[in-house]
Structures are given as C-alpha cells and as structure tokens.
Design an enzyme around this catalytic site. Structure first.
Site, PDB file in Angstrom:
ATOM      1  N   ASP A  10      31.834   8.441 -27.375  1.00 28.69           N
ATOM      2  CA  ASP A  10      33.375   7.630 -27.361  1.00 28.69           C
ATOM      3  C   ASP A  10      34.170   8.866 -27.346  1.00 28.69           C
ATOM      4  O   ASP A  10      34.309   9.675 -28.182  1.00 28.69           O
ATOM      5  CB  ASP A  10      33.109   6.940 -28.767  1.00 28.69           C
ATOM      6  CG  ASP A  10      34.316   6.615 -29.202  1.00 28.69           C
ATOM      7  OD1 ASP A  10      34.610   5.818 -30.189  1.00 28.69           O
ATOM      8  OD2 ASP A  10      35.610   6.758 -28.604  1.00 28.69           O
ATOM      9  N   ILE A  11      35.198   8.693 -26.500  1.00 24.67           N
ATOM     10  CA  ILE A  11      36.143   9.626 -26.426  1.00 24.67           C
ATOM     11  C   ILE A  11      37.179   9.985 -27.444  1.00 24.67           C
ATOM     12  O   ILE A  11      37.694  11.041 -27.870  1.00 24.67           O
ATOM     13  CB  ILE A  11      37.269   9.382 -25.085  1.00 24.67           C
ATOM     14  CG1 ILE A  11      37.802  10.780 -24.436  1.00 24.67           C
ATOM     15  CG2 ILE A  11      38.252   8.249 -25.210  1.00 24.67           C
ATOM     16  CD1 ILE A  11      38.435  10.597 -23.133  1.00 24.67           C
ATOM     17  N   ASN A  24      48.517   1.774 -18.791  1.00 24.29           N
ATOM     18  CA  ASN A  24      49.104   0.775 -17.874  1.00 24.29           C
ATOM     19  C   ASN A  24      50.652   1.675 -18.127  1.00 24.29           C
ATOM     20  O   ASN A  24      50.867   2.277 -18.748  1.00 24.29           O
ATOM     21  CB  ASN A  24      48.891  -0.516 -18.284  1.00 24.29           C
ATOM     22  CG  ASN A  24      49.603  -0.997 -19.686  1.00 24.29           C
ATOM     23  OD1 ASN A  24      50.837  -0.505 -19.964  1.00 24.29           O
ATOM     24  ND2 ASN A  24      48.862  -1.280 -20.416  1.00 24.29           N
ATOM     25  N   GLY A  32      40.244  -1.779 -23.478  1.00 19.35           N
ATOM     26  CA  GLY A  32      39.503  -0.439 -23.093  1.00 19.35           C
ATOM     27  C   GLY A  32      39.664   0.611 -23.850  1.00 19.35           C
ATOM     28  O   GLY A  32      39.667   0.563 -24.988  1.00 19.35           O
ATOM     29  N   VAL A  33      39.376   1.766 -23.059  1.00 22.43           N
ATOM     30  CA  VAL A  33      39.604   3.211 -23.844  1.00 22.43           C
ATOM     31  C   VAL A  33      41.240   3.393 -24.273  1.00 22.43           C
ATOM     32  O   VAL A  33      41.052   3.877 -25.262  1.00 22.43           O
ATOM     33  CB  VAL A  33      39.251   4.384 -22.668  1.00 22.43           C
ATOM     34  CG1 VAL A  33      40.271   4.211 -21.703  1.00 22.43           C
ATOM     35  CG2 VAL A  33      38.940   5.550 -23.358  1.00 22.43           C
ATOM     36  N   ASP A  34      41.924   2.814 -23.601  1.00 29.29           N
ATOM     37  CA  ASP A  34      43.297   2.886 -24.108  1.00 29.29           C
ATOM     38  C   ASP A  34      43.473   2.192 -25.549  1.00 29.29           C
ATOM     39  O   ASP A  34      44.206   2.835 -26.329  1.00 29.29           O
ATOM     40  CB  ASP A  34      44.174   1.879 -23.124  1.00 29.29           C
ATOM     41  CG  ASP A  34      45.708   2.533 -23.266  1.00 29.29           C
ATOM     42  OD1 ASP A  34      46.720   1.738 -22.673  1.00 29.29           O
ATOM     43  OD2 ASP A  34      46.033   3.941 -23.809  1.00 29.29           O
ATOM     44  N   GLY A 121      36.988   0.449 -15.297  1.00 24.38           N
ATOM     45  CA  GLY A 121      37.039  -1.057 -16.279  1.00 24.38           C
ATOM     46  C   GLY A 121      37.887  -1.836 -15.847  1.00 24.38           C
ATOM     47  O   GLY A 121      37.588  -2.543 -14.727  1.00 24.38           O
ATOM     48  N   TYR A 123      40.598  -2.057 -14.405  1.00 26.82           N
ATOM     49  CA  TYR A 123      41.076  -2.095 -13.191  1.00 26.82           C
ATOM     50  C   TYR A 123      40.084  -1.965 -12.008  1.00 26.82           C
ATOM     51  O   TYR A 123      40.792  -2.047 -10.725  1.00 26.82           O
ATOM     52  CB  TYR A 123      41.966  -0.691 -12.803  1.00 26.82           C
ATOM     53  CG  TYR A 123      43.252  -0.924 -13.733  1.00 26.82           C
ATOM     54  CD1 TYR A 123      43.652  -1.660 -14.420  1.00 26.82           C
ATOM     55  CD2 TYR A 123      44.068   0.331 -13.841  1.00 26.82           C
ATOM     56  CE1 TYR A 123      44.892  -1.931 -14.885  1.00 26.82           C
ATOM     57  CE2 TYR A 123      45.318   0.185 -14.222  1.00 26.82           C
ATOM     58  CZ  TYR A 123      45.931  -0.695 -14.850  1.00 26.82           C
ATOM     59  OH  TYR A 123      46.955  -0.731 -15.543  1.00 26.82           O
TER      60      TYR A 123
HETATM   61  N1  APR Z   1      35.518   6.114 -24.990  1.00 32.22           N
HETATM   62  C1  APR Z   1      35.012   6.288 -23.497  1.00 32.22           C
HETATM   63  N2  APR Z   1      35.142   5.567 -22.591  1.00 32.22           N
HETATM   64  C2  APR Z   1      35.447   4.173 -22.633  1.00 32.22           C
HETATM   65  C3  APR Z   1      35.812   3.851 -24.138  1.00 32.22           C
HETATM   66  C4  APR Z   1      35.882   4.740 -25.260  1.00 32.22           C
HETATM   67  N3  APR Z   1      36.052   4.822 -26.467  1.00 32.22           N
HETATM   68  N4  APR Z   1      36.095   2.438 -24.114  1.00 32.22           N
HETATM   69  C5  APR Z   1      35.848   2.088 -22.844  1.00 32.22           C
HETATM   70  N5  APR Z   1      35.685   3.263 -21.929  1.00 32.22           N
HETATM   71  C6  APR Z   1      35.179   3.287 -20.577  1.00 32.22           C
HETATM   72  C7  APR Z   1      35.133   2.018 -19.743  1.00 32.22           C
HETATM   73  O1  APR Z   1      33.738   1.547 -20.305  1.00 32.22           O
HETATM   74  C8  APR Z   1      35.538   2.555 -18.437  1.00 32.22           C
HETATM   75  O2  APR Z   1      34.180   3.073 -17.905  1.00 32.22           O
HETATM   76  O3  APR Z   1      36.717   3.764 -19.990  1.00 32.22           O
HETATM   77  C9  APR Z   1      36.653   3.259 -18.745  1.00 32.22           C
HETATM   78  C10 APR Z   1      38.133   2.795 -18.172  1.00 32.22           C
HETATM   79  O4  APR Z   1      37.924   1.511 -18.481  1.00 32.22           O
HETATM   80  P1  APR Z   1      39.397   0.885 -19.069  1.00 32.22           P
HETATM   81  O5  APR Z   1      39.453   1.309 -20.331  1.00 32.22           O
HETATM   82  O6  APR Z   1      39.121  -0.670 -18.694  1.00 32.22           O
HETATM   83  O7  APR Z   1      40.585   1.381 -18.121  1.00 32.22           O
HETATM   84  P2  APR Z   1      40.972   1.050 -16.598  1.00 32.22           P
HETATM   85  O8  APR Z   1      40.071   0.602 -15.902  1.00 32.22           O
HETATM   86  O9  APR Z   1      41.915   2.158 -16.269  1.00 32.22           O
HETATM   87  O10 APR Z   1      42.109  -0.109 -16.887  1.00 32.22           O
HETATM   88  C11 APR Z   1      43.258   0.178 -17.532  1.00 32.22           C
HETATM   89  O11 APR Z   1      43.096  -1.494 -19.148  1.00 32.22           O
HETATM   90  O12 APR Z   1      43.142  -1.037 -21.502  1.00 32.22           O
HETATM   91  C12 APR Z   1      44.099  -1.457 -20.280  1.00 32.22           C
HETATM   92  O13 APR Z   1      46.091  -0.567 -21.005  1.00 32.22           O
HETATM   93  C13 APR Z   1      44.924  -0.323 -20.008  1.00 32.22           C
HETATM   94  O14 APR Z   1      46.024  -1.703 -18.531  1.00 32.22           O
HETATM   95  C14 APR Z   1      45.235  -0.584 -18.522  1.00 32.22           C
HETATM   96  C15 APR Z   1      43.904  -0.987 -18.045  1.00 32.22           C
END
Ligand code: APR
Length: 168
Positions: A10-11, A24, A32-34, A121, A123
C-alpha cells in the site's frame, strides 16, 4: 543513477520523501490509489490540489503531504492517460507522467520516491505495457533521486513491474 525497487503493498505506508498519486485533472481526489492517498493525507490535500489545478494528462504537480506521516513530505500528483485503444498517444503521455514526476521531485530535492502503477486501474491502461513504459522511462530519465520504489497493489502488477513480458 537511481536504484529502482519493485514492492508489493500500500503506497500510503511507504517511507519515502514523496509519494506519487494517480490523479485526475481536478486534483480533488477520486477512487483507487488517489482515494487512498487523499484519505491518508486528509482534506487539506484536496484543498491544496484544487488550488493548483488543473493538471494536464502527462504533467505532474506537487503539494505538501499533510497528515501522511514522515518521512513523506510531498505528494506529487500526476494525471495518466485514459486508455482508448493505444492509438491516441497514451504511451507517450504515460511516459511523460514518469518523467515529469522525476523533474518535480528533483526541483523539491527529493531523495526517495514511490510510484503506483499509473493509469492501470480506472484509466484502463494494460498493465504489462504500462509496466514496461514505467521501467524503461524511469531507467532512462536522468535524476538526482536516489531511490525509486514501484509499489504494486496486486501480484499481477508486481510481476509486470518486475520485468514480466508485455502483452504486445
Ligand atoms: N497503493 C498502491 N497502489 C494502489 C493502491 C494503494 N493503496 N490502491 C490502488 N492502487 C493501484 C491500482 O491497483 C492500480 O494498479 O494503483 C494503480 C492505478 O489505479 P487507479 O488508482 O485506478 O489510477 P488510474 O488508473 O490512473 O485512474 C486514475 O482514478 O482514482 C481516480 O482520481 C483518479 O480519476 C483518476 C483515476
């Protein structure tokens, strides 16, 4: 030259100077990670992000890390490409995310940084190809950052970031 390590976890638990969030363009947070990073950093992260938004796809902007515990000092927000099949410049935009995050990290004097698998994720960027772009771009970008940690949240991503084959 930076040392690049791939880890599974977990980051928000990373002990580095800066963590990168896959944001975004509004920088107000999301899922997601955001979402995880905004929950950990607290509501001031969205306030600070909103104040410097928008962030274009492929670009990166930094804010303080607020409630994230030390040594994390900065959150670097980057906006990955939405996957639309691969013919709309997605690969170049994703490479730009990694390059711009290192440029912003260098401006901040960051020594260690953690990246998620940007754009793989919500995207929809295919993980094997995104992982190859991450590895190649980070290895090829001159930076003063000494330690780069690529944080996978699942086994498939961990294998891909560790050098698995790409899908194409
Ligand atoms: N720690 C590390 N990696 C994580 C965590 C975490 N706690 N949670 C999710 N991830 C991983 C996902 O499994 C994926 O491999 O982060 C990677 C990116 O996925 P997303 O978070 O969905 O990001 P992204 O695909 O770039 O989509 C961005 O999603 O959350 C919204 O605001 C964000 O609109 C933007 C979009």
């Amino acid at each position: 030259m930076a040392v690049i390590k791939v880890v599974l976890g977990d980051i928000t638990q990373e002990r580095v100077d800066a963590i990168v969030t896959a944001a975004n363009e509004s920088l107000l947070g999301g899922g997601g990670v955001d979402g995880a990073i905004h929950r950990a950093a607290g509501p001031r992260l969205a306030q600070a992000g909103g104040a410097i938004a928008p962030c274009d796809p492929g670009d990166a902007k930094a804010t303080p890390a607020f409630n994230l515990t030390p040594p994390v000092k900065h959150v670097i927000h980057t906006v990955g490409p939405v996957w639309e099949g691969g013919s709309y410049g997605e690969a170049d935009l994703l490479a730009s995310c990694y390059r711009r995050c290192l440029e912003v990290a260098d401006d901040l004097g960051v020594h260690s940084i953690a990246f998620p698998a940007i754009a793989t994720g919500i995207y929809g960027f295919p993980t094997p190809d995104a992982a190859r772009i991450a590895r190649v771009t980070l290895a090829a970008t001159p930076t003063k950052v000494e330690l780069i940690r690529l944080v996978a949240f699942d086994e498939e991503t961990y294998e891909a970031l560790s050098g698995g084959s790409t899908s194409s």
